[in-house]
Write a protein that holds these residues in place. Structure first.
Motif, PDB file in Angstrom:
ATOM      1  N   ASP A  61       0.863  -1.172   0.000  1.00 49.07           N
ATOM      2  CA  ASP A  61       0.000   0.000   0.000  1.00 49.07           C
ATOM      3  C   ASP A  61       0.901   1.225   0.000  1.00 49.07           C
ATOM      4  OD1 ASP A  61      -2.437  -1.348   0.063  1.00 49.07           O
ATOM      5  OD2 ASP A  61      -2.391  -1.512   2.254  1.00 49.07           O
ATOM      6  N   ALA A  62       0.553   2.229  -0.786  1.00 52.06           N
ATOM      7  CA  ALA A  62       1.380   3.431  -0.900  1.00 52.06           C
ATOM      8  C   ALA A  62       0.493   4.628  -1.161  1.00 52.06           C
ATOM      9  CB  ALA A  62       2.392   3.259  -2.030  1.00 52.06           C
ATOM     10  N   GLU A  63       1.059   5.816  -0.921  1.00 55.38           N
ATOM     11  CA  GLU A  63       0.299   7.045  -1.078  1.00 55.38           C
ATOM     12  C   GLU A  63       1.220   8.202  -1.414  1.00 55.38           C
ATOM     13  OE1 GLU A  63      -1.445   7.554   2.792  1.00 55.38           O
ATOM     14  OE2 GLU A  63       0.478   8.019   3.726  1.00 55.38           O
ATOM     15  N   THR A  64       0.630   9.253  -1.952  1.00 56.59           N
ATOM     16  CA  THR A  64       1.360  10.500  -2.123  1.00 56.59           C
ATOM     17  C   THR A  64       0.960  11.431  -0.988  1.00 56.59           C
ATOM     18  OG1 THR A  64      -0.349  11.443  -3.551  1.00 56.59           O
ATOM     19  CG2 THR A  64       1.487  10.308  -4.648  1.00 56.59           C
ATOM     20  N   ALA A  65       1.848  12.383  -0.718  1.00 62.14           N
ATOM     21  CA  ALA A  65       1.582  13.395   0.300  1.00 62.14           C
ATOM     22  C   ALA A  65       2.363  14.647  -0.111  1.00 62.14           C
ATOM     23  CB  ALA A  65       2.014  12.897   1.678  1.00 62.14           C
ATOM     24  N   ILE A  66       2.266  15.673   0.692  1.00 64.41           N
ATOM     25  CA  ILE A  66       2.997  16.914   0.447  1.00 64.41           C
ATOM     26  C   ILE A  66       3.839  17.218   1.685  1.00 64.41           C
ATOM     27  CG2 ILE A  66       2.806  19.394  -0.016  1.00 64.41           C
ATOM     28  CD1 ILE A  66       1.938  17.702  -2.377  1.00 64.41           C
ATOM     29  N   SER A  67       5.118  17.553   1.468  1.00 60.17           N
ATOM     30  CA  SER A  67       6.017  17.874   2.583  1.00 60.17           C
ATOM     31  C   SER A  67       5.671  19.253   3.151  1.00 60.17           C
ATOM     32  CB  SER A  67       7.472  17.869   2.106  1.00 60.17           C
ATOM     33  OG  SER A  67       7.731  19.005   1.296  1.00 60.17           O
ATOM     34  N   ASP A  68       6.252  19.583   4.294  1.00 55.73           N
ATOM     35  CA  ASP A  68       6.039  20.897   4.908  1.00 55.73           C
ATOM     36  C   ASP A  68       6.508  22.025   3.985  1.00 55.73           C
ATOM     37  OD1 ASP A  68       5.005  19.667   7.143  1.00 55.73           O
ATOM     38  OD2 ASP A  68       6.889  19.750   8.276  1.00 55.73           O
ATOM     39  N   GLU A  69       7.477  21.706   3.115  1.00 58.65           N
ATOM     40  CA  GLU A  69       8.003  22.699   2.171  1.00 58.65           C
ATOM     41  C   GLU A  69       7.179  22.763   0.887  1.00 58.65           C
ATOM     42  OE1 GLU A  69       9.994  20.176   3.449  1.00 58.65           O
ATOM     43  OE2 GLU A  69      10.696  21.433   5.104  1.00 58.65           O
ATOM     44  N   GLY A  70       6.147  21.910   0.766  1.00 61.15           N
ATOM     45  CA  GLY A  70       5.282  21.922  -0.403  1.00 61.15           C
ATOM     46  C   GLY A  70       5.716  21.005  -1.532  1.00 61.15           C
ATOM     47  N   ASN A  71       6.655  20.085  -1.270  1.00 63.84           N
ATOM     48  CA  ASN A  71       7.127  19.149  -2.293  1.00 63.84           C
ATOM     49  C   ASN A  71       6.365  17.825  -2.222  1.00 63.84           C
ATOM     50  OD1 ASN A  71       9.249  20.812  -3.330  1.00 63.84           O
ATOM     51  ND2 ASN A  71      10.364  20.404  -1.449  1.00 63.84           N
ATOM     52  N   PRO A  72       6.195  17.167  -3.372  1.00 60.72           N
ATOM     53  CA  PRO A  72       5.509  15.870  -3.381  1.00 60.72           C
ATOM     54  C   PRO A  72       6.323  14.794  -2.660  1.00 60.72           C
ATOM     55  CG  PRO A  72       5.680  16.794  -5.609  1.00 60.72           C
ATOM     56  CD  PRO A  72       6.549  17.614  -4.724  1.00 60.72           C
ATOM     57  N   ILE A  73       5.624  13.899  -2.010  1.00 57.89           N
ATOM     58  CA  ILE A  73       6.239  12.751  -1.325  1.00 57.89           C
ATOM     59  C   ILE A  73       5.574  11.491  -1.849  1.00 57.89           C
ATOM     60  CG2 ILE A  73       6.571  11.569   0.897  1.00 57.89           C
ATOM     61  CD1 ILE A  73       6.218  14.293   2.276  1.00 57.89           C
ATOM     62  N   ALA A  74       6.373  10.460  -2.056  1.00 57.48           N
ATOM     63  CA  ALA A  74       5.840   9.118  -2.318  1.00 57.48           C
ATOM     64  C   ALA A  74       6.254   8.258  -1.137  1.00 57.48           C
ATOM     65  CB  ALA A  74       6.410   8.554  -3.609  1.00 57.48           C
ATOM     66  N   ARG A  75       5.314   7.483  -0.597  1.00 57.25           N
ATOM     67  CA  ARG A  75       5.665   6.668   0.569  1.00 57.25           C
ATOM     68  C   ARG A  75       4.771   5.440   0.664  1.00 57.25           C
ATOM     69  NH1 ARG A  75       3.544  11.120   4.918  1.00 57.25           N
ATOM     70  NH2 ARG A  75       1.321  10.729   4.669  1.00 57.25           N
ATOM     71  N   THR A  76       5.369   4.392   1.224  1.00 57.43           N
ATOM     72  CA  THR A  76       4.592   3.197   1.524  1.00 57.43           C
ATOM     73  C   THR A  76       3.933   3.406   2.872  1.00 57.43           C
ATOM     74  OG1 THR A  76       6.373   2.076   2.738  1.00 57.43           O
ATOM     75  CG2 THR A  76       6.292   1.727   0.336  1.00 57.43           C
ATOM     76  N   VAL A  77       2.920   2.620   3.159  1.00 56.99           N
ATOM     77  CA  VAL A  77       2.436   2.557   4.531  1.00 56.99           C
ATOM     78  C   VAL A  77       3.394   1.621   5.266  1.00 56.99           C
ATOM     79  CG1 VAL A  77       0.048   3.034   3.881  1.00 56.99           C
ATOM     80  CG2 VAL A  77       0.826   0.676   4.075  1.00 56.99           C
ATOM     81  N   PRO A  78       3.510   1.728   6.579  1.00 61.32           N
ATOM     82  CA  PRO A  78       4.408   0.810   7.292  1.00 61.32           C
ATOM     83  C   PRO A  78       4.027  -0.644   7.027  1.00 61.32           C
ATOM     84  CG  PRO A  78       3.749   2.623   8.723  1.00 61.32           C
ATOM     85  CD  PRO A  78       2.910   2.722   7.475  1.00 61.32           C
ATOM     86  N   ASP A  79       5.024  -1.472   6.777  1.00 59.22           N
ATOM     87  CA  ASP A  79       4.782  -2.867   6.413  1.00 59.22           C
ATOM     88  C   ASP A  79       5.986  -3.700   6.855  1.00 59.22           C
ATOM     89  OD1 ASP A  79       4.528  -5.364   4.868  1.00 59.22           O
ATOM     90  OD2 ASP A  79       2.988  -4.280   3.720  1.00 59.22           O
ATOM     91  N   HIS A  80       5.721  -4.761   7.596  1.00 61.80           N
ATOM     92  CA  HIS A  80       6.816  -5.615   8.079  1.00 61.80           C
ATOM     93  C   HIS A  80       7.546  -6.332   6.947  1.00 61.80           C
ATOM     94  CE1 HIS A  80       6.422  -4.942  12.317  1.00 61.80           C
ATOM     95  NE2 HIS A  80       5.098  -5.150  12.250  1.00 61.80           N
ATOM     96  N   ARG A  81       6.944  -6.423   5.771  1.00 60.77           N
ATOM     97  CA  ARG A  81       7.625  -7.071   4.650  1.00 60.77           C
ATOM     98  C   ARG A  81       8.820  -6.252   4.166  1.00 60.77           C
ATOM     99  NH1 ARG A  81       2.612  -8.048   0.773  1.00 60.77           N
ATOM    100  NH2 ARG A  81       2.146  -5.977   1.597  1.00 60.77           N
ATOM    101  N   LEU A  82       8.926  -4.999   4.602  1.00 57.79           N
ATOM    102  CA  LEU A  82      10.064  -4.154   4.241  1.00 57.79           C
ATOM    103  C   LEU A  82      11.144  -4.129   5.325  1.00 57.79           C
ATOM    104  CD1 LEU A  82       8.128  -1.136   2.704  1.00 57.79           C
ATOM    105  CD2 LEU A  82       9.443  -2.890   1.481  1.00 57.79           C
ATOM    106  N   ASP A  83      10.907  -4.818   6.446  1.00 56.61           N
ATOM    107  CA  ASP A  83      11.872  -4.796   7.556  1.00 56.61           C
ATOM    108  C   ASP A  83      13.237  -5.334   7.148  1.00 56.61           C
ATOM    109  OD1 ASP A  83       9.822  -3.779   9.095  1.00 56.61           O
ATOM    110  OD2 ASP A  83       9.533  -5.613  10.287  1.00 56.61           O
TER     111      ASP A  83
END
Length: 195
Positions: A61-83
């Protein structure tokens, strides 16, 4: 007409370890009780959208967001398969490339999406300015993938691995495949110009 590479991001099945391409760039991984989250702040919206699509292609699962500086972010949701990937790419609390790492074609594609940019007849793969110890090992990793780069910009805020020459650029293009079908992507994608 070019020959299709048998080692291409377009023929490889997506796997979690492909997200190491974000860590080769300026991405970060953070582990919590809920699992590991991998994220990267990028300069353009198409990059965030394309990275979320790559993350989802692995089954995360993943999503986009916006940083405090106004830049795009791509990120996964936390997932133990990435540990496991987080553990390989971390020494203490510091990001560190694992010894012997060779970027897969899909990891290279993700690196290009996150931090790649043309530079006249050359191509730059951005590096993490906050992790200078990783720059030389990442150059070696790219050499092991058959693409010999030059380390540039180490004294500034935009360190990168520069890929130059028809043979090396062709190898990079064969590995990363076609650009995402998003506005702005093709202008930032590696290509083999007229030499």
């Amino acid at each position: 007409m070019g020959q299709l590479s048998f080692f291409s991001a377009e023929t490889d099945e997506p796997v979690f370890d492909d997200l190491a391409g974000l860590l080769a760039a300026h991405g970060q991984s953070v582990r919590s009780a809920a699992g590991t989250r991998v994220s990267v702040v990028v300069t353009e919206s198409w990059r965030a959208e394309a990275l979320v699509a790559e993350m989802r292609a692995t089954g995360l699962d993943a999503e986009t967001a916006i940083s405090d500086e106004g830049n795009p972010i791509a990120r996964t949701v936390p997932d133990h398969r990435l540990d496991a990937m987080h553990s390989r790419w971390t020494t203490g609390a510091v990001k560190a490339m694992p010894a012997g790492w060779v970027p897969s074609p899909r990891a290279l594609r993700i690196w290009v999406i996150a931090a790649g940019r043309p530079d006249a007849e050359r191509y730059l793969l951005g590096l993490d300015p906050h992790d200078p110890e990783s720059h030389a090992p990442l150059a070696t990793a790219l050499m092991r993938a058959g693409i010999a780069p030059t380390l540039v910009g180490t004294r500034g805020h935009s360190p990168a691995l520069r890929v130059a020459g028809r043979r090396r650029l062709t190898r990079l293009v064969e590995n990363v495949g076609s650009p995402p079908e998003l506005s702005g992507a093709s202008a930032q994608w590696p290509s083999v110009g007229d030499f």
